[in-house]
Design a protein around this motif. Sequence first.
Motif, PDB file in Angstrom:
ATOM      1  N   PHE A  65       0.801  -1.228   0.000  1.00  0.00           N
ATOM      2  CA  PHE A  65       0.000   0.000   0.000  1.00  0.00           C
ATOM      3  C   PHE A  65       0.835   1.279   0.000  1.00  0.00           C
ATOM      4  N   THR A  66       2.139   1.190  -0.279  1.00  0.00           N
ATOM      5  CA  THR A  66       2.915   2.412  -0.445  1.00  0.00           C
ATOM      6  C   THR A  66       2.503   3.084  -1.755  1.00  0.00           C
ATOM      7  N   LEU A  67       2.304   4.395  -1.709  1.00  0.00           N
ATOM      8  CA  LEU A  67       2.046   5.160  -2.933  1.00  0.00           C
ATOM      9  C   LEU A  67       3.369   5.603  -3.531  1.00  0.00           C
ATOM     10  N   VAL A  68       3.547   5.360  -4.817  1.00  0.00           N
ATOM     11  CA  VAL A  68       4.791   5.735  -5.491  1.00  0.00           C
ATOM     12  C   VAL A  68       4.455   6.399  -6.822  1.00  0.00           C
ATOM     13  N   GLU A  69       5.453   7.027  -7.420  1.00  0.00           N
ATOM     14  CA  GLU A  69       5.307   7.591  -8.763  1.00  0.00           C
ATOM     15  C   GLU A  69       6.055   6.686  -9.738  1.00  0.00           C
ATOM     16  N   VAL A  70       5.411   6.333 -10.842  1.00  0.00           N
ATOM     17  CA  VAL A  70       6.059   5.469 -11.824  1.00  0.00           C
ATOM     18  C   VAL A  70       6.014   6.105 -13.208  1.00  0.00           C
ATOM     19  N   VAL A  71       6.895   5.611 -14.065  1.00  0.00           N
ATOM     20  CA  VAL A  71       6.935   6.048 -15.465  1.00  0.00           C
ATOM     21  C   VAL A  71       6.838   4.802 -16.332  1.00  0.00           C
ATOM     22  N   LEU A  72       5.879   4.788 -17.252  1.00  0.00           N
ATOM     23  CA  LEU A  72       5.747   3.684 -18.207  1.00  0.00           C
ATOM     24  C   LEU A  72       6.446   4.082 -19.492  1.00  0.00           C
ATOM     25  N   THR A  73       7.369   3.243 -19.930  1.00  0.00           N
ATOM     26  CA  THR A  73       8.117   3.533 -21.153  1.00  0.00           C
ATOM     27  C   THR A  73       8.133   2.318 -22.054  1.00  0.00           C
ATOM     28  N   SER A  74       8.079   2.577 -23.354  1.00  0.00           N
ATOM     29  CA  SER A  74       8.159   1.496 -24.337  1.00  0.00           C
ATOM     30  C   SER A  74       9.571   0.927 -24.336  1.00  0.00           C
ATOM     31  N   ASP A  75       9.663  -0.388 -24.496  1.00  0.00           N
ATOM     32  CA  ASP A  75      10.973  -1.038 -24.473  1.00  0.00           C
ATOM     33  C   ASP A  75      11.664  -1.033 -25.831  1.00  0.00           C
ATOM     34  N   GLY A  76      11.042  -0.438 -26.827  1.00  0.00           N
ATOM     35  CA  GLY A  76      11.661  -0.443 -28.149  1.00  0.00           C
ATOM     36  C   GLY A  76      11.505  -1.778 -28.845  1.00  0.00           C
ATOM     37  N   VAL A  77      10.693  -2.642 -28.272  1.00  0.00           N
ATOM     38  CA  VAL A  77      10.408  -3.961 -28.816  1.00  0.00           C
ATOM     39  C   VAL A  77       8.897  -4.003 -29.012  1.00  0.00           C
ATOM     40  N   PRO A  78       8.404  -4.661 -30.075  1.00  0.00           N
ATOM     41  CA  PRO A  78       6.955  -4.650 -30.299  1.00  0.00           C
ATOM     42  C   PRO A  78       6.157  -5.043 -29.054  1.00  0.00           C
ATOM     43  N   LEU A  79       5.271  -4.161 -28.658  1.00  0.00           N
ATOM     44  CA  LEU A  79       4.261  -4.417 -27.639  1.00  0.00           C
ATOM     45  C   LEU A  79       4.802  -4.667 -26.240  1.00  0.00           C
ATOM     46  N   LYS A  80       5.997  -4.219 -25.959  1.00  0.00           N
ATOM     47  CA  LYS A  80       6.504  -4.380 -24.598  1.00  0.00           C
ATOM     48  C   LYS A  80       6.767  -3.016 -23.990  1.00  0.00           C
ATOM     49  N   TYR A  81       6.402  -2.886 -22.731  1.00  0.00           N
ATOM     50  CA  TYR A  81       6.696  -1.652 -22.026  1.00  0.00           C
ATOM     51  C   TYR A  81       7.030  -1.983 -20.578  1.00  0.00           C
ATOM     52  N   SER A  82       7.791  -1.107 -19.965  1.00  0.00           N
ATOM     53  CA  SER A  82       8.250  -1.329 -18.600  1.00  0.00           C
ATOM     54  C   SER A  82       7.776  -0.208 -17.693  1.00  0.00           C
ATOM     55  N   ALA A  83       7.752  -0.518 -16.410  1.00  0.00           N
ATOM     56  CA  ALA A  83       7.461   0.501 -15.399  1.00  0.00           C
ATOM     57  C   ALA A  83       8.729   0.753 -14.610  1.00  0.00           C
ATOM     58  N   LEU A  84       9.094   2.007 -14.460  1.00  0.00           N
ATOM     59  CA  LEU A  84      10.244   2.379 -13.639  1.00  0.00           C
ATOM     60  C   LEU A  84       9.776   3.299 -12.522  1.00  0.00           C
ATOM     61  N   LEU A  85      10.394   3.162 -11.395  1.00  0.00           N
ATOM     62  CA  LEU A  85      10.046   3.979 -10.245  1.00  0.00           C
ATOM     63  C   LEU A  85      10.720   5.339 -10.371  1.00  0.00           C
ATOM     64  N   LYS A  86       9.947   6.402 -10.126  1.00  0.00           N
ATOM     65  CA  LYS A  86      10.558   7.732 -10.135  1.00  0.00           C
ATOM     66  C   LYS A  86      11.322   7.946  -8.832  1.00  0.00           C
ATOM     67  N   ARG A  87      12.433   8.649  -8.950  1.00  0.00           N
ATOM     68  CA  ARG A  87      13.250   8.945  -7.774  1.00  0.00           C
ATOM     69  C   ARG A  87      12.439   9.809  -6.801  1.00  0.00           C
ATOM     70  N   PRO A  88      12.422   9.434  -5.504  1.00  0.00           N
ATOM     71  CA  PRO A  88      11.684  10.262  -4.546  1.00  0.00           C
ATOM     72  C   PRO A  88      12.369  11.607  -4.366  1.00  0.00           C
ATOM     73  N   SER A  89      11.572  12.629  -4.129  1.00  0.00           N
ATOM     74  CA  SER A  89      12.167  13.947  -3.933  1.00  0.00           C
ATOM     75  C   SER A  89      12.786  14.013  -2.547  1.00  0.00           C
ATOM     76  N   LEU A  90      13.781  14.897  -2.383  1.00  0.00           N
ATOM     77  CA  LEU A  90      14.483  15.037  -1.100  1.00  0.00           C
ATOM     78  C   LEU A  90      13.535  15.548  -0.020  1.00  0.00           C
ATOM     79  N   GLU A  91      12.501  16.294  -0.433  1.00  0.00           N
ATOM     80  CA  GLU A  91      11.564  16.847   0.558  1.00  0.00           C
ATOM     81  C   GLU A  91      10.851  15.732   1.311  1.00  0.00           C
ATOM     82  N   LYS A  92      10.577  14.637   0.564  1.00  0.00           N
ATOM     83  CA  LYS A  92       9.871  13.525   1.192  1.00  0.00           C
ATOM     84  C   LYS A  92      10.732  12.884   2.259  1.00  0.00           C
TER      85      LYS A  92
END
Length: 1077
Positions: free
Chosen positions: A1050-1077
């Motif tokens: 149940f942790t809330l995070v920010e993610v980025v979905l990016t295409s893998d450059g391969v047909p129909l594949k994409y990945s999720a990467l975690l965004k770096r947490p801000s220092l304020e957090k």
Amino acid sequence: MDQPGHARSTTSAQGAKEGLSKPAAPQKNAYARLVQKHHSGRFRSYLNHIAQKMQLEESTSNDPGSDLDPPLRRGLGKDNPARNGLNVHSYSPVRTSHLEQPMPGGFENDKPQTALNRCPHKKHAIFSPEGDLEVEEDYYVHQRGAAADLLNMSDALCGRVSNSLRHRAALQKSSGSDEKDDEEMWRKKHKKRGRCPASPDTAAGHSLTEQFSEDVLAINARKYSHLSPGQVQGGSYAAAPTSGDRKNRNKPTRGRKKSIFEAYMSKEDVSAGLKRGELIQGPLRINPKKYHEAFIPSPDGTRDIFIDGVVARNRALNGDIVVVKLLPKEQWKVIKPDGSDKETEATHESDVPEDMLGTCIPQEAAKGDDKSPDVIIEAQFDDNDAEHGQDHLPDTLADDVKKLSLDTGEKGKAVGISGVHRTKQDDGPKVNDPRLLPDTFLQRTAKVVYILEKKHSRAATGFIKLLADKNSELFRRCAMFSPVDHRVPRAYVSLADCPPDFVTRPEDYSNILFICRIVDWKEDSNFATGQLSKSLGQAGEIEPETEGILTEYGVDFSDFSPEALACLPQSLPWVIPPGELAKRRDLRKECIFTIDPSTAKDLDDALSCKQLPDGNFEVGVHIADVSYFVLEETALDKVASERATSVYLVQKVIPMLPKLLCEELCSLNPMRDRLTFSVMWKVTPEGKILDEWFGRTVICSCVKLSYDHAQSMIESPGKVFSPEELPPVSPQHSIAEIHQAVLNLHRIAQHLRKQRFIDGALRLDQLKLSFTLDQESGMPQGCYIYQYRDSNKLVEEFMLLANMAVAHRIYRSFPEQALLRRHPPPQTKLLKDLMEFCNQVGLDIDFSSAGSLHKSLNETFGADKYSEARKEVLTNMFSRPMQMALYFCTGVLEDETLFRHYALNVPFYTHFTSPIRRYADVIVHRLLSASLGASSPIKMEKEAIQRQADHCNDRKMASKRVQELSADLFFSIFVRECGPLESEAMVMGVLNEAFDVLVLKFGVQKRIYCNALPLLGFHFQKVGRKPELTLMWEPETLEQESVPQVITIFTLVEVVLTSDGVPLKYSALLKRPSLEK
């Protein structure tokens, strides 16, 4: 105090860093130290680096005809980026279970590796979306030179050659020499017969000749006779040797070829064994991520029966109804009770019945979901195919690795800079001999001895390539077909079926999808024999991929036959015959209207609501009378019964019935006289039913409202709508009259809905994707979560009411022939796991009934953003134990208590309201008509009705899966064309080196891998029984300190979905947490 669920910082970045780099406590001996070193990130990277370097050198020096595809060669170069969330150079050469363990209770999102999420060329060494390394099955390990030394070192370290390194080394050896051996054998065989054909088989067309099949299969079988069982790999299975394969392989007998698979038992023996209870039958589910693992449900509803390995599966494919024989107890699986050490079976792909889902329930209610080019399709959750019954498996480390019994529980221990911190687990059984353990700790294992019914279509999409040895006769006769779905075997196909220039220009076809049908698979062959059906086009494009999906799932999208079309009215425009009008109640002057998506064309239900002088209301549900046009036992009826359902893709519909019926004669279009079946009630303003009536009617809809129109009317009860704000309205009725009818229906529906949930119904509203498409190109332009509003709920309530009323009516009239729909309660084992999980994370959920579960889910949480997100995650988890709702014939199921619908909490339910798109509804219409005396009794006997019910269940599951894959396809293309996409996500499960998230903006689930992130390190631990990962982010500048981030359920995070450059594949990467957090 930290915000609940948000990523929180540890006490100090420096302290966390020190915790990670703290030297491990002294080991008891040098051997154990070596083992620890072997698991360290640096050592893994080193082994990977060496293996890749050697592989690259050998692959580039090999014959260009090598089976190693150019993309793979490029992929092994130094510039190869991380794919699918895995950094290739830091990925462990040991296939540990770290990346594959589910969240506590086993609720891992084990997403199927479908036709939509793949790389066509990575057939040799593939990182699946879940991080598993998958390898072609026709490469075998011949340990030589430096690579062998590395492998032997790996063996010495952990008692088992690690899969990924073994596979990488296996890639060094081209299959050419194997094929040369094949060719020698083939030549000798024909020499003995006195014939050695010099030219390829030129037969163009249907199947390979029997001689070709026998030759290929015999050569293939002998090809592996020198290998140990664990090295033999079948189909597109990257066969890491499994214990099941090792234990179940037939022993060779003198004077005949060694069989790879056991011969099937005779029908008589199978029948006798089932009667005696010695054999068990059930649908086979193959784990889409680990295709050497398969399962069938246990008849007693306990933990599923495990089928370990390709050999034990014995050539059965996913979905087949198989008969299995249990293996001796000493071969059963040992299960640890701690959820984090278990592997979810994960062969489900979204098990919630549409009767329970806000997003699927009756199209009658959320009808727009699948009726238009702007189709709104349920987001990809894991298998509405009743690939349910997900049990939990232990990790897949070999027994000899387990025997090392490494004590990884020492506090503060860190394994390398990217090491995994584990806390000690003492609650698992310490005994390795299953015979000494109670059944609680065991999962039964079995082997397939017979295929009762081949439910799988035996069709697959994939790619073709030349065999490696260009000088072999085999090379001149056949090519290799590699399916995208690794649950399907690889197959030899005749070159005569391949494009004419394939042999001379194979590179032109490296990204072309083909359809292949499996025509045979012999006992002595690792490979099937296939027949290429057609070329689809470029991988990654909408239409080729869509046709591939439809073919794989057996969806008939061909044109309707002349015989079927001949059953339709031939003189157009068609008008209702006067004789038919005389038989029906005429409602053409009543205020009756449809509410559908704005783009819907197949309008099969309409509503009416008239206030009576006594203050009560006459409410009507009017359904298109399809059975008038589709007569029993006609050619059209046969086609409709075989198709069983319309299939709704994002961009189009594959209809069950011809367009003339779907969109014209049966569709309740405005200001057109139409034949209908009606259910009408006299109800109080509070929704209490005073009377009901069933009958055949004729109506004339006065307006085609969209959900948006109806919603505007509900939200603005006092507004006067102008004609320009609405579609054309019949002059016989005013806009004000229609508006008042909608408001009255809405108020009554609210009462009905409230009472339904008081009476104990359950509803699980999962996030659902909707797309907007470019009108010219058909490409996705936008993507959003579909909003389920009051207008949807209005329609839903009355469709449910009609379905329940008709169910009671036809069961009373035909207790032996009624076609109803039942929903079994959740699977006990999975429900228990879910209860344990909720206890672990401190949630007070009442699982005692459907109603109590609904109440817990909807009353436990607040309305803030965090609470809403947590509710979405839990809704997703709660869908896992749910079984599929099923059509059945009442005369076949003796126990009436089994008729119940769990989610709706009613004794009888059926489908009556969508006959244009569901064949089950057509049968129900015929039964209702007969019960009213309007037609003769249905001709089908109860056994025939049950067979049709089973077929409707199968096609409904296939249709649901196709819908999900279509949405998957469009979303993958959307990420490719419009990404990267940012979204908030909530953690659903925490593993040792990865975690699963629900991406809230798009409703998709993804796994995020720690070693794909710029971390100094990470460690895993249990806080109580709650798993927790601490990530140490690399500083962005020299002046900054490392930023710690704690990941837990149940942790809330920010993610980025990016295409893998391969047909129909994409990945999720975690965004770096801000220092304020």
